[in-house]
Scaffold this motif. Structure first.
Motif, short mmCIF file in Angstrom:
data_model
loop_
_atom_site.label_atom_id
_atom_site.label_comp_id
_atom_site.label_asym_id
_atom_site.label_seq_id
_atom_site.Cartn_x
_atom_site.Cartn_y
_atom_site.Cartn_z
N HIS A 85 0.78 -1.24 0.00
CA HIS A 85 0.00 0.00 0.00
C HIS A 85 0.81 1.29 0.00
O HIS A 85 0.30 2.32 -0.41
CB HIS A 85 -0.93 0.02 1.22
N ALA A 86 2.04 1.27 0.47
CA ALA A 86 2.74 2.53 0.73
C ALA A 86 3.53 3.09 -0.44
O ALA A 86 3.82 4.28 -0.46
CB ALA A 86 3.68 2.36 1.93
N ALA A 87 3.92 2.25 -1.39
CA ALA A 87 4.83 2.69 -2.46
C ALA A 87 6.08 3.30 -1.84
O ALA A 87 6.56 4.36 -2.28
CB ALA A 87 4.13 3.66 -3.40
N ALA A 88 6.61 2.63 -0.83
CA ALA A 88 7.76 3.14 -0.08
C ALA A 88 9.07 2.82 -0.79
O ALA A 88 9.19 1.82 -1.48
CB ALA A 88 7.78 2.55 1.32
N GLY A 89 10.05 3.69 -0.58
CA GLY A 89 11.39 3.47 -1.10
C GLY A 89 12.34 2.92 -0.05
O GLY A 89 13.40 2.40 -0.37
N ARG A 90 11.95 3.04 1.23
CA ARG A 90 12.77 2.51 2.32
C ARG A 90 11.91 2.34 3.57
O ARG A 90 10.86 2.97 3.72
CB ARG A 90 13.97 3.38 2.62
N VAL A 91 12.39 1.47 4.46
CA VAL A 91 11.73 1.19 5.73
C VAL A 91 12.78 1.23 6.82
O VAL A 91 13.91 0.78 6.63
CB VAL A 91 11.04 -0.19 5.70
N VAL A 92 12.41 1.77 7.97
CA VAL A 92 13.30 1.81 9.13
C VAL A 92 12.53 1.20 10.30
O VAL A 92 11.40 1.59 10.58
CB VAL A 92 13.72 3.25 9.48
N ILE A 93 13.17 0.23 10.97
CA ILE A 93 12.58 -0.41 12.15
C ILE A 93 13.50 -0.15 13.33
O ILE A 93 14.69 -0.46 13.28
CB ILE A 93 12.42 -1.93 11.94
N ASP A 94 12.95 0.43 14.39
CA ASP A 94 13.70 0.67 15.62
C ASP A 94 13.06 -0.14 16.74
O ASP A 94 11.84 -0.08 16.93
CB ASP A 94 13.68 2.16 16.01
N ILE A 95 13.89 -0.90 17.45
CA ILE A 95 13.43 -1.70 18.58
C ILE A 95 14.21 -1.23 19.79
O ILE A 95 15.44 -1.08 19.72
CB ILE A 95 13.71 -3.19 18.35
N GLY A 96 13.53 -1.01 20.89
CA GLY A 96 14.23 -0.58 22.09
C GLY A 96 13.49 -0.91 23.35
O GLY A 96 12.31 -1.30 23.33
N ALA A 97 14.17 -0.79 24.45
CA ALA A 97 13.58 -0.97 25.76
C ALA A 97 14.20 0.07 26.68
O ALA A 97 15.42 0.25 26.69
CB ALA A 97 13.85 -2.37 26.28
N HIS A 98 13.35 0.79 27.39
CA HIS A 98 13.82 1.85 28.28
C HIS A 98 12.82 2.00 29.41
O HIS A 98 11.62 2.15 29.17
CB HIS A 98 13.98 3.16 27.50
N ARG A 99 13.33 1.95 30.63
CA ARG A 99 12.48 2.12 31.81
C ARG A 99 11.25 1.21 31.79
O ARG A 99 10.13 1.67 31.95
CB ARG A 99 12.06 3.57 31.97
N ASP A 100 11.48 -0.05 31.55
CA ASP A 100 10.43 -1.07 31.56
C ASP A 100 9.34 -0.85 30.51
O ASP A 100 8.22 -1.31 30.66
CB ASP A 100 9.78 -1.18 32.94
N VAL A 101 9.69 -0.16 29.45
CA VAL A 101 8.77 0.01 28.32
C VAL A 101 9.50 -0.43 27.05
O VAL A 101 10.61 0.00 26.77
CB VAL A 101 8.30 1.48 28.16
N GLY A 102 8.87 -1.36 26.33
CA GLY A 102 9.41 -1.78 25.05
C GLY A 102 8.83 -0.92 23.95
O GLY A 102 7.66 -0.54 23.99
N VAL A 103 9.65 -0.58 22.98
CA VAL A 103 9.21 0.28 21.88
C VAL A 103 9.57 -0.38 20.56
O VAL A 103 10.69 -0.86 20.36
CB VAL A 103 9.88 1.68 21.96
N LEU A 104 8.60 -0.42 19.68
CA LEU A 104 8.80 -0.86 18.31
C LEU A 104 8.29 0.25 17.41
O LEU A 104 7.13 0.67 17.51
CB LEU A 104 8.02 -2.15 18.03
N LYS A 105 9.17 0.77 16.57
CA LYS A 105 8.82 1.86 15.67
C LYS A 105 9.13 1.41 14.25
O LYS A 105 10.26 1.02 13.96
CB LYS A 105 9.61 3.11 16.04
N ILE A 106 8.12 1.45 13.39
CA ILE A 106 8.30 1.06 11.99
C ILE A 106 7.91 2.27 11.14
O ILE A 106 6.77 2.73 11.21
CB ILE A 106 7.41 -0.15 11.63
#
Length: 175
Positions: A85-106
């Motif tokens: 759906h996006a017609a994207a040219g690139r993707v960035v995935i960030d995974i992290g954990a900080h202060r007992d919170v997990g973060v997934l950013k796509i």
């Protein structure tokens, strides 16, 4: 004859159950969430020819197995949606954990998601990802616009008693 049929059905049931179990929690997760998502990103890159960068901070965040499986599943759901759906040219995935919170950013640099797309009757991808995040006690925020693409920002508590501020999908510029 009936015993052979029953035996064949039992064998098929065992194969189906094993396949479902592998899909729910792929063996690659035994290597850790970061390595599993990196593998998923390389597979996506090879199939779709869309560059995909993965960043994991810290190098090996401690994420409970059920949460790691859910985050992996959300990535596995998001990447095909981006390619379709996006017609994207690139993707960035960030995974992290900080202060007992997990973060997934796509994030992708595609055309974004129109506000009307969130309410489409057949739009189960984002709805499913949001429900999975809520089952973990977390939230999924969606930031999107036509000029800069879409960012999915998932936050889940990793420890006992932690909460993450509630949010619902919408469109705005990523912060």
């Amino acid at each position: 004859g009936k015993i052979s049929q029953i035996d064949a059905r039992v064998d098929e049931t065992i194969r189906t159950t094993s396949r479902i179990a592998r899909e729910l929690r792929p063996g690659v997760l035994d290597l850790g969430l970061g390595a599993a998502v990196e593998w998923l990103a390389r597979e996506f890159e090879n199939r779709m020819s869309i560059p995909c960068r993965v960043t994991v901070t810290p190098d090996d965040p401690e994420v409970p197995a059920d949460i790691a499986a859910a985050l992996f599943s959300i990535c596995r759901e998001a990447l095909p949606n981006i390619s379709k759906h996006a017609a994207a040219g690139r993707v960035v995935i960030d995974i992290g954990a900080h202060r007992d919170v997990g973060v997934l950013k796509i994030s992708d640099d595609g055309r974004g998601i129109a506000a009307a797309d969130f309410a489409k009757p057949g739009s189960f991808g984002l709805r499913g990802m949001t429900e999975r995040a809520e089952q973990l006690g977390g939230t999924l925020e969606v930031f999107s616009n036509a000029a800069s693409g879409t960012t999915l920002n998932l936050r889940v508590p990793l420890g006992d008693g932690n909460t993450v501020a509630a949010s619902s999908p919408g469109t705005s510029e990523a912060a």
